[in-house]
Design an enzyme around this catalytic site. Structure first.
Site, short mmCIF file in Angstrom:
data_model
loop_
_atom_site.label_atom_id
_atom_site.label_comp_id
_atom_site.label_asym_id
_atom_site.label_seq_id
_atom_site.Cartn_x
_atom_site.Cartn_y
_atom_site.Cartn_z
N SER A 153 0.85 -1.20 0.00
CA SER A 153 0.00 0.00 0.00
C SER A 153 0.88 1.24 0.00
O SER A 153 2.00 1.23 0.54
CB SER A 153 -0.88 0.02 1.25
OG SER A 153 -1.51 1.29 1.39
N TYR A 166 -1.48 -0.36 10.28
CA TYR A 166 -1.59 -0.80 8.89
C TYR A 166 -0.40 -0.28 8.06
O TYR A 166 0.24 -1.03 7.32
CB TYR A 166 -2.91 -0.29 8.31
CG TYR A 166 -3.11 -0.61 6.85
CD1 TYR A 166 -3.44 -1.90 6.44
CD2 TYR A 166 -2.95 0.36 5.86
CE1 TYR A 166 -3.62 -2.21 5.10
CE2 TYR A 166 -3.13 0.07 4.52
CZ TYR A 166 -3.47 -1.22 4.14
OH TYR A 166 -3.63 -1.51 2.81
P1 NAD Z 1 -10.99 -6.83 0.51
O1 NAD Z 1 -11.41 -6.85 1.95
O2 NAD Z 1 -12.04 -6.96 -0.52
O3 NAD Z 1 -9.90 -7.97 0.25
C1 NAD Z 1 -9.10 -8.54 1.25
C2 NAD Z 1 -9.32 -10.02 1.19
O4 NAD Z 1 -8.42 -10.67 2.09
C3 NAD Z 1 -10.73 -10.42 1.61
O5 NAD Z 1 -11.32 -11.21 0.60
C4 NAD Z 1 -10.53 -11.21 2.90
O6 NAD Z 1 -11.46 -12.27 3.02
C5 NAD Z 1 -9.11 -11.74 2.70
N1 NAD Z 1 -8.46 -12.06 3.96
C6 NAD Z 1 -8.38 -11.30 5.07
N2 NAD Z 1 -7.70 -11.96 6.02
C7 NAD Z 1 -7.35 -13.16 5.49
C8 NAD Z 1 -6.63 -14.28 5.98
N3 NAD Z 1 -6.15 -14.28 7.22
N4 NAD Z 1 -6.44 -15.34 5.16
C9 NAD Z 1 -6.92 -15.34 3.89
N5 NAD Z 1 -7.63 -14.30 3.38
C10 NAD Z 1 -7.83 -13.24 4.18
O7 NAD Z 1 -10.16 -5.49 0.34
P2 NAD Z 1 -9.19 -5.01 -0.84
O8 NAD Z 1 -9.27 -3.54 -0.79
O9 NAD Z 1 -9.47 -5.72 -2.11
O10 NAD Z 1 -7.75 -5.42 -0.28
C11 NAD Z 1 -6.84 -6.25 -1.00
C12 NAD Z 1 -5.41 -5.84 -0.70
O11 NAD Z 1 -5.21 -4.49 -1.17
C13 NAD Z 1 -5.05 -5.83 0.79
O12 NAD Z 1 -3.76 -6.36 0.98
C14 NAD Z 1 -5.03 -4.35 1.13
O13 NAD Z 1 -4.15 -4.05 2.20
C15 NAD Z 1 -4.56 -3.75 -0.17
N6 NAD Z 1 -4.89 -2.32 -0.33
C16 NAD Z 1 -6.18 -1.89 -0.29
C17 NAD Z 1 -6.45 -0.53 -0.44
C18 NAD Z 1 -7.84 0.03 -0.44
O14 NAD Z 1 -7.99 1.26 -0.49
N7 NAD Z 1 -8.90 -0.77 -0.42
C19 NAD Z 1 -5.39 0.35 -0.64
C20 NAD Z 1 -4.09 -0.12 -0.67
C21 NAD Z 1 -3.84 -1.47 -0.53
#
Ligand code: NAD
Length: 270
Positions: A153, A166
């Site tokens: 991120s 985070y």
């Molecule tokens: P999201 O919640 O849709 O996806 C995260 C997924 O991880 C979920 O499907 C959840 O079930 C799964 N998960 C959580 N804990 C887990 C575990 N212990 N074992 C297996 N699966 C697990 O959210 P997203 O926004 O698609 O996030 C995906 C990635 O992108 C993450 O790593 C997040 O840190 C990163 N990210 C998100 C943003 C944002 O603004 N949404 C920004 C920067 C980075």
């Protein structure tokens, strides 16, 4: 119709029932890869992602496993061992604790820190540890380095994010990307993508539809590219690291944030 340049490749995308992980898994499937979809609790969403991948001709399967445990990481590697090798691993699963006022140190507990570290830092390490033999086999069988992509991120670069915990986990993931890119070469390439805002359930669930729409509009106004990214915008850049187009790239961290890291332009200039 996407070019099937990944035909025959075998992939795991963690946390791929929803959001960015789902978008990346679909792109891999469209390009011909077979994909293990992973989640912990979102089984219905995971099954929907499997169906969508199968629809475009991939062999997809759902493996429910918690990446923050040895058992979960081993379960993912065991599922991939039926293929005899693993070409692509995307460490996408991640969690946060929302505590946006970074000066409020009481907003986070020891448990918040440890839980976030367990999924966002230990998780990618444990899955790489379990999958390394299969990824080395892929290299030996094909002569092509297998590839790991860590979903980090912009918070890990700027220190600004949903919470101090985070941001710290994503900074650690960026460092681990460098350590393992060096240690696992030439058999395995290790890179990271640092998204800025992504419009996923991450925010939608926390704040409800109305507040979310306001946030999305304000992000779009304040990024240099005037854009609030969706999962597909990030996935399109992420896929570069999973294809032969990046065959000479390792230890790289790509910011995909519509320019957020450049700083916000003064409102008067907009
Ligand atoms: P999201 O919640 O849709 O996806 C995260 C997924 O991880 C979920 O499907 C959840 O079930 C799964 N998960 C959580 N804990 C887990 C575990 N212990 N074992 C297996 N699966 C697990 O959210 P997203 O926004 O698609 O996030 C995906 C990635 O992108 C993450 O790593 C997040 O840190 C990163 N990210 C998100 C943003 C944002 O603004 N949404 C920004 C920067 C980075």
């Amino acid at each position: 119709m996407a070019d099937k340049d990944l035909a025959g490749r075998k992939a795991i995308v963690t946390g791929s029932a929803t959001g960015l992980g789902r978008s990346i898994a679909l792109r891999l499937a469209e390009r011909g890869a077979d994909v293990i979809i992973n989640c912990t609790r979102s089984i219905a969403d995971g099954e929907a992602t499997v169906a969508a991948c199968n629809e475009v001709g991939a062999q997809a399967q759902l493996v429910a496993a918690d990446v923050s445990t040895d058992e979960g990481a081993r379960k993912l590697a065991d599922a991939a061992s039926a293929w005899g090798r693993l070409d692509i691993l995307v460490n996408n699963a991640g969690i946060t604790r929302h505590a946006r006022d970074h000066s409020d140190l009481d907003a986070l507990s020891r448990e918040d820190f440890l839980d976030t570290y367990a999924v966002n830092v230990a998780g990618p390490f444990l899955v790489m540890q379990a999958c390394k033999p299969l990824m080395v086999k892929a290299f030996e069988q094909t002569g092509r380095a297998s590839t790991v992509l860590n979903i980090s991120s912009i918070a890990g670069v700027t220190g600004i994010g949903s919470s101090v915990a985070y941001a710290a986990t994503k900074g650690a993931l960026n460092t681990m990307t460098l350590s393992l890119a060096r240690a696992l070469a030439p058999a395995i390439r290790v890179n990271a993508v640092c998204p800025g805002f992504i419009g996923t359930r991450w925010f939608k669930d926390e704040m409800g539809a109305e507040q979310y729409e306001r946030l999305e509009a304000s992000v779009a106004r304040s990024t240099p590219l005037n854009a609030a990214s969706g999962p597909d915008d990030i996935a399109d850049s992420a896929v570069f690291f999973l294809t032969d187009a990046s065959r000479h790239v390792t230890g790289e961290t790509l910011l995909v944030d519509a320019g957020t890291h450049l700083g916000y332009a003064p409102l008067a200039a907009r």
